[in-house]
Design an enzyme around this catalytic site. Sequence first.
Site, PDB file in Angstrom:
ATOM      1  N   VAL A  40     -34.529  18.855  -8.436  1.00  0.00           N
ATOM      2  CA  VAL A  40     -33.081  18.887  -8.651  1.00  0.00           C
ATOM      3  C   VAL A  40     -32.575  17.598  -9.293  1.00  0.00           C
ATOM      4  O   VAL A  40     -31.860  17.625 -10.299  1.00  0.00           O
ATOM      5  CB  VAL A  40     -32.339  19.131  -7.316  1.00  0.00           C
ATOM      6  CG1 VAL A  40     -30.825  19.054  -7.525  1.00  0.00           C
ATOM      7  CG2 VAL A  40     -32.715  20.476  -6.733  1.00  0.00           C
ATOM      8  N   ASP A  41     -32.956  16.452  -8.739  1.00  0.00           N
ATOM      9  CA  ASP A  41     -32.398  15.178  -9.197  1.00  0.00           C
ATOM     10  C   ASP A  41     -32.752  14.878 -10.647  1.00  0.00           C
ATOM     11  O   ASP A  41     -31.882  14.578 -11.465  1.00  0.00           O
ATOM     12  CB  ASP A  41     -32.877  14.032  -8.303  1.00  0.00           C
ATOM     13  CG  ASP A  41     -32.547  14.263  -6.840  1.00  0.00           C
ATOM     14  OD1 ASP A  41     -31.620  15.050  -6.567  1.00  0.00           O
ATOM     15  OD2 ASP A  41     -33.222  13.680  -5.979  1.00  0.00           O
ATOM     16  N   SER A  42     -34.042  14.944 -10.974  1.00  0.00           N
ATOM     17  CA  SER A  42     -34.453  14.611 -12.343  1.00  0.00           C
ATOM     18  C   SER A  42     -33.933  15.642 -13.337  1.00  0.00           C
ATOM     19  O   SER A  42     -33.621  15.306 -14.485  1.00  0.00           O
ATOM     20  CB  SER A  42     -35.973  14.482 -12.440  1.00  0.00           C
ATOM     21  OG  SER A  42     -36.626  15.716 -12.246  1.00  0.00           O
ATOM     22  N   SER A  43     -33.805  16.906 -12.913  1.00  0.00           N
ATOM     23  CA  SER A  43     -33.283  17.945 -13.809  1.00  0.00           C
ATOM     24  C   SER A  43     -31.829  17.680 -14.163  1.00  0.00           C
ATOM     25  O   SER A  43     -31.426  17.775 -15.332  1.00  0.00           O
ATOM     26  CB  SER A  43     -33.419  19.327 -13.153  1.00  0.00           C
ATOM     27  OG  SER A  43     -34.768  19.664 -12.940  1.00  0.00           O
ATOM     28  N   HIS A  68     -15.720  10.321  17.927  1.00  0.00           N
ATOM     29  CA  HIS A  68     -16.236  10.464  16.556  1.00  0.00           C
ATOM     30  C   HIS A  68     -15.653  11.721  15.901  1.00  0.00           C
ATOM     31  O   HIS A  68     -16.153  12.827  16.106  1.00  0.00           O
ATOM     32  CB  HIS A  68     -17.762  10.551  16.566  1.00  0.00           C
ATOM     33  CG  HIS A  68     -18.437   9.244  16.825  1.00  0.00           C
ATOM     34  ND1 HIS A  68     -18.755   8.355  15.814  1.00  0.00           N
ATOM     35  CD2 HIS A  68     -18.837   8.660  17.978  1.00  0.00           C
ATOM     36  CE1 HIS A  68     -19.334   7.284  16.338  1.00  0.00           C
ATOM     37  NE2 HIS A  68     -19.395   7.438  17.649  1.00  0.00           N
ATOM     38  N   GLU A  95     -15.919  12.542  12.851  1.00  0.00           N
ATOM     39  CA  GLU A  95     -16.755  12.974  11.725  1.00  0.00           C
ATOM     40  C   GLU A  95     -17.836  13.971  12.110  1.00  0.00           C
ATOM     41  O   GLU A  95     -18.414  14.629  11.232  1.00  0.00           O
ATOM     42  CB  GLU A  95     -17.389  11.748  11.038  1.00  0.00           C
ATOM     43  CG  GLU A  95     -18.480  11.038  11.826  1.00  0.00           C
ATOM     44  CD  GLU A  95     -17.963   9.973  12.778  1.00  0.00           C
ATOM     45  OE1 GLU A  95     -18.709   9.017  13.044  1.00  0.00           O
ATOM     46  OE2 GLU A  95     -16.814  10.096  13.265  1.00  0.00           O
ATOM     47  N   CYS A  99     -14.742   4.560  17.053  1.00  0.00           N
ATOM     48  CA  CYS A  99     -15.666   4.104  18.093  1.00  0.00           C
ATOM     49  C   CYS A  99     -15.758   2.569  18.099  1.00  0.00           C
ATOM     50  O   CYS A  99     -14.802   1.896  18.452  1.00  0.00           O
ATOM     51  CB  CYS A  99     -17.029   4.773  17.922  1.00  0.00           C
ATOM     52  SG  CYS A  99     -18.081   4.631  19.391  1.00  0.00           S
TER      53      CYS A  99
END
Length: 518
Positions: free
Chosen positions: A232-235, A175, A177, A85
């Site tokens: 999820v992230d901290s685990s 595009h 994507e 684009c």
Amino acid sequence: MSISHPDTVLIIDFGSQVTQLIARRVRAMGVYCEIVPFQLALEGVKRLRPQAVILSGSPYSVIDDGSPRAPMEIFEIGVPVLGICYGEQVMCVQLGGKVESGHRREFGRAFLEVQEKSALFDGVWEKGSCYQVWMSHGDHVAALPEGFRVIGTSKGAPYAAIADEKRCLYAVQFHPEVVHTPDGTKLLQNFVHKISGLKGNWSMASYRDQAIATIRKKVGKSRVICGLSGGVDSSVVAVLLHEAIGDQLTCILVDHGLMRKNEAEEVLKLFRDHYNIELIHVNAANIFLNALEGETDPEKKRKTIGRLFIEVFEEETKKIEGVEFLAQGTLYPDVIESVSAIGESVTIKSHHNVGGLPERMNMKLVEPLRELFKDEVRSLGRELGLPEQFLGRHPFPGPGLAIRCPGAVTREKLEIIREADAIYLDEICKAGLYDEIWQAFVVLLPVQTVGVMGDGRTYEFVCALRAVTSVDGMTADFYPYDMEFLSKTAARIINEVRGINRVVYDITSKPPGTIEWE
């Protein structure tokens, strides 16, 4: 924390809203990529030494004075370049072509006619045929730079796809994507694998091994602390660090009294009992709830909780000797946003994070997830053996149930919402819907209504059920429950939870609403 990758694609961001989609498509091919804003493109080339470059779209017009440009060196380093684009237009302008403001704009679905065979279309599109693509442009290329040829056209873009095979320069006005270009991913695969020759060796298994080695090298024999919420992230951060440095890690669970039913107990059971991670449980409910007493402004509630979290976390850290590093679950979208190509976005809500901790506590940062998207974090968690019960969890806000109780937060309201929320999630799981839904929760409204239960009159709270589908949380649609599910869930909540006599379902999408109510 930087991890080296042998095959890398550099994506130069000119401010498109879908730049992250390009990165997700490339990574799904097993090839590592990074997004850098156009202002830092040269630094990105020197740091990453990419084997291919992609130029993103943009909200700017390439015709305007001061509009973004790519460094000319990008076209001279001898690696394949794909412009998308605005990326096509900027490539043409910088290499001697011409772009004009279009009399016929193209927004949405369009059809591209393939004019010539090309490595970009190999095995996907045939010469002389038309294919659906997704356009979003007002300007268009009017004259090609020397060495380029047109390989595809559309009604609004006479140079909808162009190529200079000798220099491995390709560009498209559409595009590839987005999902609305059905063959877009295949075209990107051609660019990444066939044209650029990248193998696709990047995986979560290899990332895990590299991350562990990098953590060990960076941390050495020092101690690390990590705030653990059970999300999820901290685990994933906690288990990855524990695998890397063992008992050098101490996790701190700040229980602010705003967690869901039995949540703290579940976190303690998994991480302390199963993984044998040193985990300090700080019951700070009184501190938080006393500070929130009578507060109705949602922004002030968020800020109060964020400030107290830092204070409590900092106080606990002082009790641990020899701590030099703080681990955080920073993700790649956070990193991208912090160096946005078009400046800071408008603050809709304050985000609850521990970003203020390092400066106050004079510690070094360990951020082992900073190169990953959310779905990749879940994949890494599976590599580490974390149970699906934690990896598949719906997002839960840092301020917890405080922002699901519009108005003043009280202990009574928190107990009511915990019970109602547990019933709601139980019914969702029984119906086999949990994994179809991005996020589901109960909101306890600061409204009481008249009801009749038995022979008596009641005057109790209203609760709203919220459930949305989403890919990334940026946009969301309400989940289309059938009436039988809603009727059954509402009946259970009203019959089993004292304090609620009316249940409603929120059918607002995002935008115009947000997913959370506060």
